[in-house]
Design an enzyme around this catalytic site. Structure first.
Site, PDB file in Angstrom:
ATOM      1  N   ASN A  95     -18.714  19.524   4.842  1.00  0.00           N
ATOM      2  CA  ASN A  95     -18.806  18.295   4.024  1.00  0.00           C
ATOM      3  C   ASN A  95     -17.498  17.504   4.025  1.00  0.00           C
ATOM      4  O   ASN A  95     -17.318  16.613   3.207  1.00  0.00           O
ATOM      5  CB  ASN A  95     -19.219  18.631   2.592  1.00  0.00           C
ATOM      6  CG  ASN A  95     -18.179  19.495   1.865  1.00  0.00           C
ATOM      7  OD1 ASN A  95     -17.166  19.878   2.457  1.00  0.00           O
ATOM      8  ND2 ASN A  95     -18.449  19.805   0.610  1.00  0.00           N
TER       9      ASN A  95
ATOM     10  N   ASP B 196      15.206 -10.258   1.795  1.00  0.00           N
ATOM     11  CA  ASP B 196      14.862 -10.877   0.511  1.00  0.00           C
ATOM     12  C   ASP B 196      15.845 -10.384  -0.536  1.00  0.00           C
ATOM     13  O   ASP B 196      16.650  -9.476  -0.288  1.00  0.00           O
ATOM     14  CB  ASP B 196      13.413 -10.578   0.090  1.00  0.00           C
ATOM     15  CG  ASP B 196      13.094  -9.089  -0.003  1.00  0.00           C
ATOM     16  OD1 ASP B 196      14.025  -8.280  -0.231  1.00  0.00           O
ATOM     17  OD2 ASP B 196      11.931  -8.722   0.142  1.00  0.00           O
TER      18      ASP B 196
ATOM     19  N   LYS C 101      12.789 -15.228   0.451  1.00  0.00           N
ATOM     20  CA  LYS C 101      11.452 -14.875   0.933  1.00  0.00           C
ATOM     21  C   LYS C 101      10.420 -14.956  -0.177  1.00  0.00           C
ATOM     22  O   LYS C 101      10.680 -14.570  -1.319  1.00  0.00           O
ATOM     23  CB  LYS C 101      11.440 -13.453   1.518  1.00  0.00           C
ATOM     24  CG  LYS C 101      10.081 -13.027   2.097  1.00  0.00           C
ATOM     25  CD  LYS C 101      10.095 -11.594   2.588  1.00  0.00           C
ATOM     26  CE  LYS C 101       9.891 -10.595   1.475  1.00  0.00           C
ATOM     27  NZ  LYS C 101       9.723  -9.216   1.956  1.00  0.00           N
TER      28      LYS C 101
ATOM     29  N   HIS D  72      11.461   2.704  -1.576  1.00  0.00           N
ATOM     30  CA  HIS D  72      11.414   1.241  -1.523  1.00  0.00           C
ATOM     31  C   HIS D  72      12.070   0.637  -2.756  1.00  0.00           C
ATOM     32  O   HIS D  72      12.742  -0.390  -2.677  1.00  0.00           O
ATOM     33  CB  HIS D  72       9.961   0.782  -1.418  1.00  0.00           C
ATOM     34  CG  HIS D  72       9.800  -0.708  -1.397  1.00  0.00           C
ATOM     35  ND1 HIS D  72      10.164  -1.477  -0.315  1.00  0.00           N
ATOM     36  CD2 HIS D  72       9.325  -1.570  -2.331  1.00  0.00           C
ATOM     37  CE1 HIS D  72       9.918  -2.747  -0.576  1.00  0.00           C
ATOM     38  NE2 HIS D  72       9.413  -2.839  -1.790  1.00  0.00           N
TER      39      HIS D  72
ATOM     40  N   ARG E 248       6.387 -13.640  -0.601  1.00  0.00           N
ATOM     41  CA  ARG E 248       5.243 -12.957   0.021  1.00  0.00           C
ATOM     42  C   ARG E 248       3.949 -13.595  -0.475  1.00  0.00           C
ATOM     43  O   ARG E 248       3.691 -13.637  -1.676  1.00  0.00           O
ATOM     44  CB  ARG E 248       5.258 -11.459  -0.317  1.00  0.00           C
ATOM     45  CG  ARG E 248       4.093 -10.696   0.336  1.00  0.00           C
ATOM     46  CD  ARG E 248       4.266  -9.184   0.199  1.00  0.00           C
ATOM     47  NE  ARG E 248       5.375  -8.690   1.006  1.00  0.00           N
ATOM     48  CZ  ARG E 248       5.301  -8.443   2.296  1.00  0.00           C
ATOM     49  NH1 ARG E 248       4.175  -8.666   2.955  1.00  0.00           N
ATOM     50  NH2 ARG E 248       6.351  -7.982   2.945  1.00  0.00           N
TER      51      ARG E 248
END
Length: 313
Positions: free
Chosen positions: A38, A171, A194, A131, A196
Site C-alpha cells: 500500500n 535581496d 528584489k 534560510h 518576489r
C-alpha cells in the site's frame, strides 16, 4: 572513535553520510527501508543501538514528503530500540523558507517541522545554513547550526583575484548572510532590491552599492529554480559588472535551474554537497564543495561533549 557512536542514513544523501563516516573512521550503521504493497514505508534497524549515541543523516530533498517521513520513522524505530540519544542531522532544512505568516490562512511550516522532529524522537538537531536564522528559535530541543562560509572563503580565494571583487546579496533578506562572507573576504558588499511576485518569478530594481567594473560574487543560501539568479544576472549586467560568480550552500537545482546556469553569463557556480547533485545536474561551471569533514567534526564534538561553536571562532 567510541563504539557508542552510531551513524545511520536515510536515502536522501547516502554519499554525504558515507563520507562523514569515512572521515570519522566508522562504517555506516545498518538499517533496512522498504515499502508495503500500500506504499507505506517500513524501517528496521539492523544492529543494536541500546544506550548508543545515534545520528541520522537526512536532508529534506525531493521527494520532500517521503524523505521527511523516512526520517521520522527511522528516529521512532531508534527510540523504540532504546537509543540513548538521537540527533537528527538535516544538512538541508528546506522548510526553513516557511518561517513567517506572510499571507492569510497559511501554516508557518518551519515551526511545524520543528515540533514534528522532536515528536518523532530527536533529542537534538544538527543543520547547516538555514534560510532564516529565526527558524533556529522554532525548536524546543538543542540545535547546532553550522555554516559553509569557510569553504566558500577558501574556494573564492583560490579561484578569483579578489582585488576588484564585491559580494552581492540578491535581496535585503540575504544581506546578513552575504555580509558574513564579505567580512571574511575583506570585501565591500552590494544589495539588489528584489520583489518576489511568485514562487518562480522575481522582479528586481536598483543595486545599492558600487558594482560597475567589478567582479561580482553572488552569495545565496540555496539555488532552487535559479529564477532569482537569472534576474540578478540581468540586473548586475545592466549595472556594468565585469564578471559574475555564484556561491550557494544548498544546490537544490530543480526544474530549469541547471539550464539557466549553463546558458547564463555566470562564469562559475559553487555549491556544497548538503544536497546530492546527480550526474544529470552536473556541469563544467558547477563546482561541488564537500562539507562532510565539517559535519564529521561537529558529530565528533557533540558525541564527546566539546563545543561546536568553537569550530567557527
Amino acid at each position: 572513535m567510541s563504539s557508542d557512536l552510531k551513524i545511520f542514513s536515510g536515502g536522501a544523501n547516502l554519499q554525504l553520510a558515507t563520507q562523514i563516516c569515512e572521515t570519522l573512521g566508522l562504517g555506516l550503521s545498518r538499517l533496512a527501508v522498504s515499502r508495503f504493497s500500500n506504499d507505506n514505508l517500513f524501517v528496521q534497524i539492523r544492529e543494536n543501538v541500546r544506550e548508543k549515541d545515534v545520528f541520522v543523516v537526512q536532508p529534506f530533498t525531493a521527494p520532500v514528503g517521503d524523505t521527511i517521513m523516512e526520517l521520522f520513522i527511522i528516529m521512532d524505530a531508534l527510540r523504540s530500540a532504546s537509543a540513548r540519544r538521537i540527533t537528527a542531522v538535516i544538512p538541508y532544512f528546506s522548510y526553513a523558507r516557511s518561517d513567517k505568516k506572510d499571507a492569510p490562512r497559511i501554516s508557518i511550516t518551519g515551526r511545524l517541522m520543528a515540533d514534528l522532529i522532536r515528536t518523532a524522537g530527536a533529542d537534538r538537531v544538527l543543520t547547516m545554513d538555514l534560510h532564516s536564522d529565526a527558524v533556529h528559535g522554532f525548536f524546543s530541543i538543542p540545535v547546532d547550526h553550522l555554516t559553509a562560509i569557510p569553504y566558500f572563503v577558501e574556494h573564492f580565494r583560490e579561484r578569483l583575484d579578489l582585488d576588484n571583487a564585491v559580494v552581492v546579496a540578491t535581496d535585503a533578506g540575504g544581506a546578513k548572510r552575504a555580509g558574513r562572507l564579505a567580512q571574511r573576504l575583506h570585501l565591500p558588499m552590494a544589495i539588489i532590491d528584489k520583489r518576489r511576485v511568485a514562487d518562480t518569478e522575481v522582479v528586481q530594481g536598483l543595486v545599492v552599492g558600487e558594482v560597475k567594473g567589478r567582479d561580482a560574487i553572488i552569495f545565496e543560501d540555496e539555488i532552487s529554480t535559479g529564477g532569482t539568479l537569472a534576474a540578478s544576472v540581468k540586473t548586475l549586467a545592466a549595472a556594468g559588472v565585469k564578471s559574475i560568480h555564484v556561491g550557494a550552500t544548498h544546490g537544490v537545482l530543480c526544474g530549469p535551474a541547471v539550464n539557466r546556469l549553463v546558458d547564463s553569463p555566470i562564469e562559475s557556480v559553487a555549491v556544497t554537497d548538503t544536497v546530492h547533485v546527480p550526474r544529470e545536474k552536473q556541469a563544467d561551471k558547477i563546482h561541488t564543495l564537500s562539507v562532510a569533514p565539517l559535519f564529521a567534526e561537529a558529530i565528533r564534538r557533540i558525541h564527546t561533549g566539546e563545543s561546536v561553536g568553537a569550530l567557527f571562532d
